[in-house]
Write a protein that holds these residues in place. Structure first.
Motif, PDB file in Angstrom:
ATOM      1  N   ASP A  84       0.853  -1.297   0.003  1.00 30.58           N
ATOM      2  CA  ASP A  84      -0.006   0.133   0.006  1.00 30.58           C
ATOM      3  C   ASP A  84       0.899   1.228  -0.128  1.00 30.58           C
ATOM      4  O   ASP A  84       0.430   2.198  -0.623  1.00 30.58           O
ATOM      5  N   HIS A  85       1.823   1.387   0.723  1.00 29.58           N
ATOM      6  CA  HIS A  85       2.599   2.430   0.821  1.00 29.58           C
ATOM      7  C   HIS A  85       3.871   2.407   0.056  1.00 29.58           C
ATOM      8  O   HIS A  85       4.259   3.572  -0.711  1.00 29.58           O
ATOM      9  N   ASP A  86       4.559   1.359  -0.491  1.00 30.38           N
ATOM     10  CA  ASP A  86       5.690   1.317  -1.212  1.00 30.38           C
ATOM     11  C   ASP A  86       5.091   1.132  -3.019  1.00 30.38           C
ATOM     12  O   ASP A  86       5.727   1.685  -3.981  1.00 30.38           O
ATOM     13  N   GLY A  87       3.812   0.825  -3.147  1.00 32.82           N
ATOM     14  CA  GLY A  87       3.611   0.734  -4.319  1.00 32.82           C
ATOM     15  C   GLY A  87       3.892  -0.838  -4.976  1.00 32.82           C
ATOM     16  O   GLY A  87       4.870  -1.360  -4.414  1.00 32.82           O
ATOM     17  N   SER A  88       3.361  -1.464  -5.938  1.00 36.89           N
ATOM     18  CA  SER A  88       3.578  -2.508  -6.676  1.00 36.89           C
ATOM     19  C   SER A  88       4.718  -2.679  -7.849  1.00 36.89           C
ATOM     20  O   SER A  88       4.259  -1.672  -8.634  1.00 36.89           O
ATOM     21  N   MET A  89       5.295  -3.289  -8.061  1.00 40.01           N
ATOM     22  CA  MET A  89       6.097  -3.242  -9.500  1.00 40.01           C
ATOM     23  C   MET A  89       5.224  -3.708 -10.620  1.00 40.01           C
ATOM     24  O   MET A  89       4.459  -4.607 -10.649  1.00 40.01           O
ATOM     25  N   GLY A  90       5.214  -2.955 -11.685  1.00 37.66           N
ATOM     26  CA  GLY A  90       4.441  -3.241 -12.757  1.00 37.66           C
ATOM     27  C   GLY A  90       2.896  -3.257 -12.651  1.00 37.66           C
ATOM     28  O   GLY A  90       2.054  -3.350 -13.379  1.00 37.66           O
ATOM     29  N   ASP A  91       2.757  -2.239 -11.449  1.00 30.05           N
ATOM     30  CA  ASP A  91       1.283  -1.868 -11.248  1.00 30.05           C
ATOM     31  C   ASP A  91       1.088  -0.318 -11.142  1.00 30.05           C
ATOM     32  O   ASP A  91       1.901   0.409 -10.423  1.00 30.05           O
ATOM     33  N   ASP A  92       0.016   0.153 -11.890  1.00 27.55           N
ATOM     34  CA  ASP A  92      -0.248   1.550 -11.755  1.00 27.55           C
ATOM     35  C   ASP A  92      -0.760   2.048 -10.677  1.00 27.55           C
ATOM     36  O   ASP A  92      -1.189   3.362 -10.473  1.00 27.55           O
ATOM     37  N   THR A  93      -1.272   1.368  -9.534  1.00 26.16           N
ATOM     38  CA  THR A  93      -1.881   1.827  -8.269  1.00 26.16           C
ATOM     39  C   THR A  93      -0.787   2.760  -7.682  1.00 26.16           C
ATOM     40  O   THR A  93       0.171   2.210  -7.475  1.00 26.16           O
ATOM     41  N   LEU A  94      -1.365   3.669  -7.263  1.00 26.36           N
ATOM     42  CA  LEU A  94      -0.753   4.709  -6.545  1.00 26.36           C
ATOM     43  C   LEU A  94      -0.155   4.283  -5.018  1.00 26.36           C
ATOM     44  O   LEU A  94      -1.194   3.908  -4.235  1.00 26.36           O
ATOM     45  N   GLY A  95       1.191   4.252  -4.773  1.00 24.55           N
ATOM     46  CA  GLY A  95       1.428   3.826  -3.420  1.00 24.55           C
ATOM     47  C   GLY A  95       1.389   5.114  -2.608  1.00 24.55           C
ATOM     48  O   GLY A  95       1.344   5.949  -2.946  1.00 24.55           O
ATOM     49  N   GLY A  96       1.171   4.781  -1.277  1.00 22.82           N
ATOM     50  CA  GLY A  96       0.974   6.047  -0.352  1.00 22.82           C
ATOM     51  C   GLY A  96       2.185   6.950  -0.389  1.00 22.82           C
ATOM     52  O   GLY A  96       2.143   8.185   0.164  1.00 22.82           O
ATOM     53  N   ILE A  97       3.707   6.415  -0.471  1.00 17.16           N
ATOM     54  CA  ILE A  97       4.527   7.320  -0.328  1.00 17.16           C
ATOM     55  C   ILE A  97       4.624   8.249  -1.692  1.00 17.16           C
ATOM     56  O   ILE A  97       4.728   9.460  -1.402  1.00 17.16           O
ATOM     57  N   GLU A  98       4.344   7.769  -2.826  1.00 14.68           N
ATOM     58  CA  GLU A  98       4.315   8.609  -4.143  1.00 14.68           C
ATOM     59  C   GLU A  98       3.033   9.384  -3.769  1.00 14.68           C
ATOM     60  O   GLU A  98       3.089  10.895  -4.344  1.00 14.68           O
ATOM     61  N   ALA A  99       2.040   9.002  -3.224  1.00  9.50           N
ATOM     62  CA  ALA A  99       0.627  10.011  -3.069  1.00  9.50           C
ATOM     63  C   ALA A  99       1.270  11.247  -2.058  1.00  9.50           C
ATOM     64  O   ALA A  99       0.817  12.310  -2.262  1.00  9.50           O
ATOM     65  N   TRP A 100       2.057  10.840  -1.241  1.00 14.70           N
ATOM     66  CA  TRP A 100       2.421  11.705  -0.174  1.00 14.70           C
ATOM     67  C   TRP A 100       3.330  12.860  -0.798  1.00 14.70           C
ATOM     68  O   TRP A 100       3.229  14.104  -0.435  1.00 14.70           O
ATOM     69  N   LEU A 101       4.196  12.399  -1.651  1.00 10.91           N
ATOM     70  CA  LEU A 101       5.037  13.349  -2.541  1.00 10.91           C
ATOM     71  C   LEU A 101       4.193  14.293  -3.535  1.00 10.91           C
ATOM     72  O   LEU A 101       4.413  15.523  -3.537  1.00 10.91           O
ATOM     73  N   ARG A 102       3.181  13.751  -3.831  1.00 12.87           N
ATOM     74  CA  ARG A 102       2.231  14.714  -4.745  1.00 12.87           C
ATOM     75  C   ARG A 102       1.467  15.545  -3.927  1.00 12.87           C
ATOM     76  O   ARG A 102       1.260  16.754  -4.223  1.00 12.87           O
ATOM     77  N   LEU A 103       1.214  15.284  -2.566  1.00 16.98           N
ATOM     78  CA  LEU A 103       0.402  16.183  -1.562  1.00 16.98           C
ATOM     79  C   LEU A 103       1.792  17.304  -1.391  1.00 16.98           C
ATOM     80  O   LEU A 103       1.438  18.312  -1.319  1.00 16.98           O
ATOM     81  N   GLY A 104       2.942  16.814  -1.145  1.00 18.33           N
ATOM     82  CA  GLY A 104       4.100  17.968  -0.981  1.00 18.33           C
ATOM     83  C   GLY A 104       4.074  19.052  -2.241  1.00 18.33           C
ATOM     84  O   GLY A 104       4.032  20.151  -1.909  1.00 18.33           O
ATOM     85  N   GLU A 105       4.040  18.331  -3.270  1.00 21.74           N
ATOM     86  CA  GLU A 105       4.032  19.057  -4.453  1.00 21.74           C
ATOM     87  C   GLU A 105       2.790  20.103  -4.656  1.00 21.74           C
ATOM     88  O   GLU A 105       2.929  21.344  -4.942  1.00 21.74           O
ATOM     89  N   ALA A 106       1.553  19.788  -4.131  1.00 25.13           N
ATOM     90  CA  ALA A 106       0.223  20.354  -4.097  1.00 25.13           C
ATOM     91  C   ALA A 106       0.262  21.461  -2.994  1.00 25.13           C
ATOM     92  O   ALA A 106      -0.303  22.553  -3.282  1.00 25.13           O
ATOM     93  N   VAL A 107       1.156  21.304  -1.933  1.00 21.11           N
ATOM     94  CA  VAL A 107       1.143  22.535  -0.934  1.00 21.11           C
ATOM     95  C   VAL A 107       2.735  23.344  -1.427  1.00 21.11           C
ATOM     96  O   VAL A 107       2.666  24.129  -0.536  1.00 21.11           O
ATOM     97  N   GLY A 108       3.180  23.079  -2.397  1.00 19.51           N
ATOM     98  CA  GLY A 108       4.262  24.108  -2.729  1.00 19.51           C
ATOM     99  C   GLY A 108       5.660  23.551  -2.534  1.00 19.51           C
ATOM    100  O   GLY A 108       6.473  24.537  -2.678  1.00 19.51           O
ATOM    101  N   LEU A 109       5.776  22.430  -1.859  1.00 20.92           N
ATOM    102  CA  LEU A 109       7.093  21.898  -1.703  1.00 20.92           C
ATOM    103  C   LEU A 109       7.726  21.282  -2.889  1.00 20.92           C
ATOM    104  O   LEU A 109       7.050  20.616  -3.709  1.00 20.92           O
ATOM    105  N   LYS A 110       9.031  21.358  -3.207  1.00 16.21           N
ATOM    106  CA  LYS A 110       9.684  20.349  -4.005  1.00 16.21           C
ATOM    107  C   LYS A 110       9.606  18.997  -3.610  1.00 16.21           C
ATOM    108  O   LYS A 110      10.122  18.761  -2.671  1.00 16.21           O
ATOM    109  N   ARG A 111       9.537  18.112  -4.633  1.00 18.57           N
ATOM    110  CA  ARG A 111       9.928  16.622  -4.383  1.00 18.57           C
ATOM    111  C   ARG A 111      11.269  16.490  -3.526  1.00 18.57           C
ATOM    112  O   ARG A 111      11.381  15.389  -2.835  1.00 18.57           O
ATOM    113  N   GLU A 112      12.220  16.968  -4.141  1.00 18.75           N
ATOM    114  CA  GLU A 112      13.686  16.833  -3.703  1.00 18.75           C
ATOM    115  C   GLU A 112      13.629  17.265  -2.425  1.00 18.75           C
ATOM    116  O   GLU A 112      14.456  16.828  -1.547  1.00 18.75           O
ATOM    117  N   GLN A 113      12.947  18.261  -1.716  1.00 24.20           N
ATOM    118  CA  GLN A 113      12.918  18.800  -0.384  1.00 24.20           C
ATOM    119  C   GLN A 113      12.403  17.687   0.595  1.00 24.20           C
ATOM    120  O   GLN A 113      12.969  17.314   1.670  1.00 24.20           O
TER     121      GLN A 113
END
Length: 254
Positions: A84-113
């Motif tokens: 759920d958090h890491d996501g699956s190899m070869g699966d387009d299902t969004l993992g929790g960590i990637e979803a949180w990175l997108r949240l970070g971008e949505a609030v104006g943070l850079k992914r690298e930060q």
């Protein structure tokens, strides 16, 4: 007549665990202010950046539980939390960590930060590391019990989905997908973790121990917000009086 040290019935024990919800971090003043639309952009960004450290450690914590678990049926179910958090190899299902990175971008943070963890406060790092280390040292039933703050999580996720679009219209809507995902995932995880806890902790002493474990997890979540309150409400991050730079250690003991 029930004696003082008699074990609780299964229903009573479950209710005692659920009653711990009155100490969930949804009631912390920082979170209350966030729900009410009273947080600044800096405060929202600080919360997102610091909670990311918690997010990336969840699958590490779950892997530690699995490493200690001798029950194959439990491992077969518990591994879903990592996926759920890491996501699956070869699966387009969004993992929790990637979803949180997108949240970070949505609030104006850079992914690298977020990935650099440069904004993680020492108090938050200490609290999260304590949780991971507990999962490594405890037996798997105790570690599973510590996950039961998930009982209260759907309420906190729904509160963000309900309040953030109107209170913080500057946040990109797609960034809220993490909270939507966790509504069903958390409920599923609770059923499993709660069954393990109710089945394992049978005596009065063991049930009290389980309640104390759940309190530990509540303490960890509350302490994270305490650290953020000092940094973003009172403008007193560590070393603020002697150094203008964020002179925080970067996970030396993790």
């Amino acid at each position: 007549m029930t004696q003082q040290n008699d074990p609780m019935t299964r229903d009573q024990f479950e209710q005692a665990l659920r009653d711990k919800g009155q100490l969930y971090h949804i009631y912390h003043p920082f979170h209350v202010a966030m729900h009410n639309g009273e947080c600044s952009k800096e405060q929202i960004q600080g919360w997102v950046a610091n909670r990311f450290y918690y997010q990336v450690n969840i699958p590490i914590k779950d892997a530690a539980i699995m490493a200690n678990c001798t029950d194959i049926k439990t491992r077969r179910q518990w591994i879903q939390r990592i996926l759920d958090h890491d996501g699956s190899m070869g699966d387009d299902t969004l993992g929790g960590i990637e979803a949180w990175l997108r949240l970070g971008e949505a609030v104006g943070l850079k992914r690298e930060q977020l990935l650099s963890q440069e904004l993680v406060l020492p108090g938050v790092r200490f609290a999260v590391d304590a949780y991971v280390n507990f999962a490594r040292r405890a037996n798997w039933q105790e570690a599973a019990c510590s996950s039961l703050t998930e009982m209260f999580a759907p309420t906190i996720h729904q509160s963000r989905l309900d309040s953030w679009p109107s209170n913080y219209p500057w946040i990109e809507p797609q960034g809220l997908e993490y909270f939507q995902m966790r509504l069903s995932q958390a409920r599923r995880d609770v059923c499993h973790g709660l069954a393990i806890t109710l089945d394992h902790f049978k005596t009065y002493e063991h049930q009290q121990h389980a309640l104390n474990i759940l309190q530990l997890k509540l303490d960890i979540l509350w302490s994270m917000l305490d650290a953020m309150t000092m940094a973003y409400d009172y403008q007193r991050p560590p070393y603020h009086s002697v150094d203008t730079q964020a002179s925080y250690h970067q996970g030396v003991f993790a």
